[in-house]
Design an enzyme around this catalytic site. Structure first.
Site, PDB file in Angstrom:
ATOM      1  N   GLY A  69       0.824  -1.192   0.000  1.00 44.41           N
ATOM      2  CA  GLY A  69       0.000   0.000   0.000  1.00 44.41           C
ATOM      3  C   GLY A  69       0.856   1.238   0.000  1.00 44.41           C
ATOM      4  N   LYS A  70       0.394   2.197   0.641  1.00 45.02           N
ATOM      5  CA  LYS A  70       1.007   3.538   0.606  1.00 45.02           C
ATOM      6  C   LYS A  70       2.493   3.464   0.492  1.00 45.02           C
ATOM      7  CE  LYS A  70       1.420   7.778   2.741  1.00 45.02           C
ATOM      8  NZ  LYS A  70       0.965   8.938   2.182  1.00 45.02           N
ATOM      9  N   SER A  71       3.230   3.884   0.851  1.00 43.41           N
ATOM     10  CA  SER A  71       4.649   3.976   0.638  1.00 43.41           C
ATOM     11  C   SER A  71       5.236   2.619   0.278  1.00 43.41           C
ATOM     12  CB  SER A  71       5.252   4.554   1.843  1.00 43.41           C
ATOM     13  OG  SER A  71       4.611   5.756   2.023  1.00 43.41           O
ATOM     14  N   THR A  72       4.734   2.114  -0.797  1.00 45.16           N
ATOM     15  CA  THR A  72       5.262   0.824  -1.235  1.00 45.16           C
ATOM     16  C   THR A  72       6.772   0.926  -1.469  1.00 45.16           C
ATOM     17  OG1 THR A  72       3.150   0.517  -2.355  1.00 45.16           O
ATOM     18  CG2 THR A  72       4.885  -1.032  -2.888  1.00 45.16           C
ATOM     19  N   ASN A 114       1.680  20.477   8.374  1.00 49.23           N
ATOM     20  CA  ASN A 114       1.864  19.024   8.313  1.00 49.23           C
ATOM     21  C   ASN A 114       3.316  18.691   7.952  1.00 49.23           C
ATOM     22  OD1 ASN A 114       1.078  16.256   8.075  1.00 49.23           O
ATOM     23  ND2 ASN A 114       0.840  16.493   5.866  1.00 49.23           N
ATOM     24  N   ILE A 137       2.604  13.996   0.221  1.00 46.70           N
ATOM     25  CA  ILE A 137       2.388  14.638  -1.078  1.00 46.70           C
ATOM     26  C   ILE A 137       3.183  15.937  -1.114  1.00 46.70           C
ATOM     27  CG2 ILE A 137       0.692  15.738  -2.589  1.00 46.70           C
ATOM     28  CD1 ILE A 137      -1.381  13.774  -1.564  1.00 46.70           C
ATOM     29  N   SER A 138       3.172  16.666  -0.031  1.00 44.75           N
ATOM     30  CA  SER A 138       3.859  17.970   0.080  1.00 44.75           C
ATOM     31  C   SER A 138       3.824  18.719  -1.253  1.00 44.75           C
ATOM     32  CB  SER A 138       5.298  17.802   0.574  1.00 44.75           C
ATOM     33  OG  SER A 138       6.005  16.848  -0.158  1.00 44.75           O
TER      34      SER A 138
HETATM   35  N1  LIG Z   1      -7.796  17.070  -0.199  1.00 42.51           N
HETATM   36  C1  LIG Z   1      -6.838  16.122  -0.238  1.00 42.51           C
HETATM   37  N2  LIG Z   1      -5.741  16.304  -1.003  1.00 42.51           N
HETATM   38  C2  LIG Z   1      -4.794  15.370  -1.036  1.00 42.51           C
HETATM   39  N3  LIG Z   1      -4.833  14.212  -0.348  1.00 42.51           N
HETATM   40  C3  LIG Z   1      -5.921  13.992   0.425  1.00 42.51           C
HETATM   41  C4  LIG Z   1      -6.960  14.931   0.518  1.00 42.51           C
HETATM   42  N4  LIG Z   1      -7.895  14.432   1.365  1.00 42.51           N
HETATM   43  C5  LIG Z   1      -7.463  13.249   1.786  1.00 42.51           C
HETATM   44  N5  LIG Z   1      -6.279  12.971   1.214  1.00 42.51           N
HETATM   45  C6  LIG Z   1      -5.487  11.768   1.504  1.00 42.51           C
HETATM   46  O1  LIG Z   1      -4.443  12.191   2.386  1.00 42.51           O
HETATM   47  C7  LIG Z   1      -3.174  11.689   1.961  1.00 42.51           C
HETATM   48  C8  LIG Z   1      -2.133  12.792   1.791  1.00 42.51           C
HETATM   49  O2  LIG Z   1      -1.724  13.250   3.017  1.00 42.51           O
HETATM   50  P1  LIG Z   1      -0.383  14.094   3.131  1.00 42.51           P
HETATM   51  O3  LIG Z   1      -0.200  14.369   4.572  1.00 42.51           O
HETATM   52  O4  LIG Z   1       0.722  13.387   2.424  1.00 42.51           O
HETATM   53  O5  LIG Z   1      -0.742  15.419   2.324  1.00 42.51           O
HETATM   54  S1  LIG Z   1       0.046  16.795   2.324  1.00 42.51           S
HETATM   55  O6  LIG Z   1       1.492  16.507   2.248  1.00 42.51           O
HETATM   56  O7  LIG Z   1      -0.275  17.519   3.549  1.00 42.51           O
HETATM   57  O8  LIG Z   1      -0.425  17.516   1.131  1.00 42.51           O
HETATM   58  C9  LIG Z   1      -3.427  11.027   0.629  1.00 42.51           C
HETATM   59  O9  LIG Z   1      -3.147   9.674   0.846  1.00 42.51           O
HETATM   60  P2  LIG Z   1      -2.023   8.982  -0.014  1.00 42.51           P
HETATM   61  O10 LIG Z   1      -2.516   9.049  -1.404  1.00 42.51           O
HETATM   62  O11 LIG Z   1      -1.968   7.633   0.556  1.00 42.51           O
HETATM   63  O12 LIG Z   1      -0.781   9.777   0.154  1.00 42.51           O
HETATM   64  C10 LIG Z   1      -4.868  11.198   0.274  1.00 42.51           C
HETATM   65  O13 LIG Z   1      -5.483  10.006  -0.031  1.00 42.51           O
HETATM   66  N1  LIG Z   2       4.520   0.803  -7.994  1.00 43.80           N
HETATM   67  C1  LIG Z   2       3.207   0.678  -7.960  1.00 43.80           C
HETATM   68  N2  LIG Z   2       2.548   0.585  -9.119  1.00 43.80           N
HETATM   69  C2  LIG Z   2       1.203   0.463  -9.145  1.00 43.80           C
HETATM   70  N3  LIG Z   2       0.416   0.413  -8.079  1.00 43.80           N
HETATM   71  C3  LIG Z   2       1.028   0.509  -6.913  1.00 43.80           C
HETATM   72  C4  LIG Z   2       2.442   0.642  -6.784  1.00 43.80           C
HETATM   73  N4  LIG Z   2       2.729   0.731  -5.514  1.00 43.80           N
HETATM   74  C5  LIG Z   2       1.568   0.642  -4.890  1.00 43.80           C
HETATM   75  N5  LIG Z   2       0.549   0.483  -5.751  1.00 43.80           N
HETATM   76  C6  LIG Z   2      -0.851   0.379  -5.486  1.00 43.80           C
HETATM   77  O1  LIG Z   2      -1.348   1.690  -5.694  1.00 43.80           O
HETATM   78  C7  LIG Z   2      -2.117   2.083  -4.583  1.00 43.80           C
HETATM   79  C8  LIG Z   2      -1.464   3.270  -3.949  1.00 43.80           C
HETATM   80  O2  LIG Z   2      -0.151   2.916  -3.557  1.00 43.80           O
HETATM   81  P1  LIG Z   2       0.525   3.566  -2.339  1.00 43.80           P
HETATM   82  O3  LIG Z   2       1.864   2.962  -2.152  1.00 43.80           O
HETATM   83  O4  LIG Z   2      -0.419   3.501  -1.210  1.00 43.80           O
HETATM   84  O5  LIG Z   2       0.673   5.047  -2.830  1.00 43.80           O
HETATM   85  P2  LIG Z   2       0.756   6.344  -1.957  1.00 43.80           P
HETATM   86  O6  LIG Z   2       1.607   6.030  -0.766  1.00 43.80           O
HETATM   87  O7  LIG Z   2       1.424   7.297  -2.874  1.00 43.80           O
HETATM   88  O8  LIG Z   2      -0.646   6.669  -1.606  1.00 43.80           O
HETATM   89  C9  LIG Z   2      -2.222   0.873  -3.686  1.00 43.80           C
HETATM   90  O9  LIG Z   2      -3.430   0.227  -3.976  1.00 43.80           O
HETATM   91  C10 LIG Z   2      -1.081  -0.002  -4.069  1.00 43.80           C
HETATM   92  O10 LIG Z   2      -1.383  -1.369  -3.978  1.00 43.80           O
END
Ligand SMILES: Nc1ncnc2c1ncn2[C@@H]1O[C@H](COP(=O)(O)OS(=O)(=O)O)[C@@H](OP(=O)(O)O)[C@H]1O
Ligand SMILES: Nc1ncnc2c1ncn2[C@@H]1O[C@H](COP(=O)(O)OP(=O)(O)O)[C@@H](O)[C@H]1O
Length: 234
Positions: A69-72, A114, A137-138
Site C-alpha cells: 500500500g502507501k509507501s510501497t 503538516n 504529497i507535500s
Molecule cells: N484534499 C486532499 N488532497 C490530497 N490528499 C488527500 C486529501 N484528502 C485526503 N487525502 C489523503 O491524504 C493523503 C495525503 O496526506 P499528506 O499528509 O501526504 O498530504 S500533504 O502533504 O499535507 O499535502 C493522501 O493519501 P495517499 O494518497 O496515501 O498519500 C490522500 O489520499
Molecule cells: N509501484 C506501484 N505501481 C502500481 N500500483 C502501486 C504501486 N505501488 C503501490 N501500488 C498500489 O497503488 C495504490 C497506492 O499505492 P501507495 O503505495 O499507497 O501510494 P501512496 O503512498 O502514494 O498513496 C495501492 O493500492 C497499491 O497497492
C-alpha cells in the site's frame, strides 16, 4: 550544524510525490501488494523494526507479507536499507494524519504545518541515527524548501515520484479521486488543488502509463543514489 543549531547524526530523507501514487506493474515482487490500511502499515513498520532491532532474530529474505500500500517504495527502501545495516523509519503522511497531525486539514496552511511537523520529527529520528523516509504529497515547493532548510546541508534528499494523474486516478484504492471528481471532496491534490513539481529533486522516479518500474527497482535507484553519495554505512 544548521541555522537552528541542530546537528543530526544522519541525513534525513524526504520523499515527495507528484500526486501521491505510483504504478505497480505486478509480477515478481518479493512481497504481496495488498490494499493498505493504517493498521497494516503500522504492523509492517513494527515488524520491520523488530527485525532491525532484534539482534538474535532471523531476518528473512522477504519483506513481511500483508503490508505494501502507501509507501510501497518506502517500505521496499526501508527493507533494503535494513539489509545493508542501516536503520530507517518511515513517516507516512497518511498515518501521521491519524495521530500527531490529526488536527490538520488539507488547506494550504495546514499542509504546510503538516510538512513542518514531519520535518521536525524527521530531524529527531535522524539525530537518533535513523534514515528517515518521509512520504508526503507535500504539494508546494515553498514547504519542501523550508523542510530542506531545516536539515543540514545535504541532509535532505528529495525524491520526486513523477506519475501521471491518469495513473493515480486509475489506482484510486480509497476511491478519493472519484469523490473529488464528483465534487464531494474539495481541494484534492491533482483535481482542484495544485501540485508543484520539484525543479531540483535529487532523484526522480518516473512512471508512465503502461510503463512503470517495480517498487523494488525504484527503491534500488534510491539506494544507488545514497551509496554513490556516501550516505550508507558499509
Ligand atoms: N484534499 C486532499 N488532497 C490530497 N490528499 C488527500 C486529501 N484528502 C485526503 N487525502 C489523503 O491524504 C493523503 C495525503 O496526506 P499528506 O499528509 O501526504 O498530504 S500533504 O502533504 O499535507 O499535502 C493522501 O493519501 P495517499 O494518497 O496515501 O498519500 C490522500 O489520499
Ligand atoms: N509501484 C506501484 N505501481 C502500481 N500500483 C502501486 C504501486 N505501488 C503501490 N501500488 C498500489 O497503488 C495504490 C497506492 O499505492 P501507495 O503505495 O499507497 O501510494 P501512496 O503512498 O502514494 O498513496 C495501492 O493500492 C497499491 O497497492
Amino acid at each position: 550544524m544548521n541555522a537552528s543549531g541542530f546537528k543530526p547524526a544522519l541525513p534525513g530523507i524526504s520523499s515527495s510525490k507528484s500526486l501521491g501514487f505510483f504504478s505497480f506493474s505486478g509480477g515478481n515482487q518479493p512481497f504481496d501488494l495488498k490494499p493498505r490500511g493504517v493498521c497494516l502499515i503500522k504492523a509492517a513498520m513494527e515488524e520491520t523494526r523488530t527485525l532491525k532491532l532484534d539482534v538474535n532474530g532471523k531476518v528473512g529474505d522477504k519483506l513481511p507479507n500483508g503490508h505494501a500500500g502507501k509507501s510501497t517504495v518506502a517500505c521496499a527502501l526501508s527493507h533494503m536499507l535494513y539489509q545493508r545495516g542501516n536503520l530507517s523509519y518511515i513517516l507516512d503522511g497518511d498515518n501521521i494524519r491519524h495521530g500527531l497531525n490529526r488536527d490538520l486539514s488539507f488547506k494550504t496552511e495546514d499542509r504546510a504545518e503538516n510538512i513542518r511537523r514531519v520535518g521536525e520529527v524527521a530531524k529527531l529520528f535522524a539525530d537518533a541515527g535513523f534514515i528517515c523516509i518521509a512520504c508526503l504529497i507535500s504539494p508546494y515547493r515553498r514547504d519542501r524548501a523550508e523542510c530542506r532548510a531545516m536539515l543540514p546541508s545535504e541532509g535532505f534528499v528529495e525524491v520526486f515520484m513523477d506519475v501521471p494523474l491518469q495513473v493515480c486516478e486509475n489506482r484510486d484504492p480509497k476511491g478519493l479521486y472519484k469523490l473529488a471528481r464528483a465534487g464531494k471532496i474539495k481541494g484534492f491534490t491533482g483535481i482542484d488543488d495544485p501540485y508543484e513539481p520539484p525543479l531540483d529533486a535529487e532523484i526522480v522516479l518516473q512512471c508512465n502509463t503502461g510503463d512503470c518500474s517495480t517498487p523494488c527497482d525504484m527503491a534500488e535507484k534510491v539506494i544507488s543514489y545514497l551509496e554513490v553519495k556516501g550516505y550508507l554505512q558499509a
